[in-house]
Write an enzyme that holds these catalytic residues in place. Structure first.
Site, PDB file in Angstrom:
ATOM      1  N   TYR A 159      64.676  34.325  -9.053  1.00 29.54           N
ATOM      2  CA  TYR A 159      63.289  33.876  -9.190  1.00 29.54           C
ATOM      3  C   TYR A 159      63.211  32.674 -10.126  1.00 29.54           C
ATOM      4  CZ  TYR A 159      58.278  33.976 -10.133  1.00 29.54           C
ATOM      5  OH  TYR A 159      56.958  33.636 -10.277  1.00 29.54           O
ATOM      6  N   LYS A 163      61.928  28.754  -9.307  1.00 32.39           N
ATOM      7  CA  LYS A 163      60.810  28.112  -9.991  1.00 32.39           C
ATOM      8  C   LYS A 163      61.261  26.889 -10.802  1.00 32.39           C
ATOM      9  CE  LYS A 163      57.394  30.644  -8.539  1.00 32.39           C
ATOM     10  NZ  LYS A 163      56.309  30.055  -7.736  1.00 32.39           N
TER      11      LYS A 163
END
Length: 250
Positions: A159, A163
């Site tokens: 994740y 990002k």
């Protein structure tokens, strides 16, 4: 911040994306909403007063498909005649978010997170830039990064990497398309959204927040920052990432 009659494309119609749609709609914008879930789109419509075909378009879109994204943006321009900006808020987390080390990382889930969070944002950004250049010539686009796109955090490698990629994408494209089109990002901290609820369920505990404010943020608070970056109030701001994180420790 004047949005009346301007046209904005918004992805991710739960949590922050829904709050952005609601606030833009309240200020007179015309909005094209995209989500992989038709139920999320119908829920969004139910929360928007005085919805009609002149001010709102909804489309089921998998942002991880370039063809689907292109068709959605083309349909948006056909429907409204222009595009003035976008809020790319769609994103997801993995099934082991916050509990699995990189050595246990499932390849399929890694690919999914990068496809949705990073590649999906790229597909949207690419199509939106073209549409703005071909119609209104000037505009503003805001992407959803994360506090984990600014800093690393153990057990969140996939994740966080996705990002961080959104941050790099935002900063790079801002250099390519400015000054006529501004491209920025918001980096929310822990924010009360369906994704946070999913993360809490996975970890079976409240999310740890080393913040100045002893609470989670709200989707509306992040959306207000998105609207600032979309508006002419931020006319001298591009290629930046605005932290909306309650004062997360550096």
């Amino acid at each position: 911040m004047t949005f009346n009659e301007k046209v904005y494309a918004i992805t991710g119609l739960s949590g922050i994306g829904l709050a952005v749609a609601r606030q833009l709609h309240e200020q007179g914008a015309r909005i094209s909403l995209a989500d992989i879930s038709d139920a999320a789109l119908q829920n969004a419509l139910a929360q928007l007063p005085n919805v009609n075909t002149n001010n709102t378009l909804t489309t089921v879109v998998d942002v991880g498909s370039a063809a689907a994204v292109n068709e959605w943006i083309d349909a948006t321009v056909r429907h409204f005649g222009r595009l003035d900006g976008a809020a790319n808020m769609a994103g997801t987390i993995g099934s082991k978010h916050g509990i699995e080390a990189l050595t246990e990382q499932d390849d399929t889930e890694w690919d999914m997170l990068l496809r949705v969070n990073l590649t999906g944002t790229m597909y949207c950004l690419r199509a939106q830039v073209k549409a703005i250049q071909n119609t209104s010539q000037t505009g503003s686009i805001v992407n959803a990064a994360s506090i984990l796109g600014i800093r690393g955090l153990g057990l969140h490698a996939a994740y966080s990497a996705s990002k961080h990629g959104v941050v790099g994408l935002t900063k790079s494209v801002a250099k390519e398309v400015g000054p006529s089109i501004r491209v920025n990002a918001v980096a929310p901290g822990a924010t009360q959204t369906p994704l946070l609820e999913k993360a809490v369920a996975i970890q079976e505990k409240a999310i740890s927040m080393p913040t100045v404010f002893p609470r989670v943020g709200t989707a509306d608070e992040v959306a207000q920052s998105v609207l600032f970056l979309l508006s002419d109030a931020s006319s001298y701001t591009t290629g930046t990432v605005l932290n909306v994180d309650g004062g997360w420790d550096p």
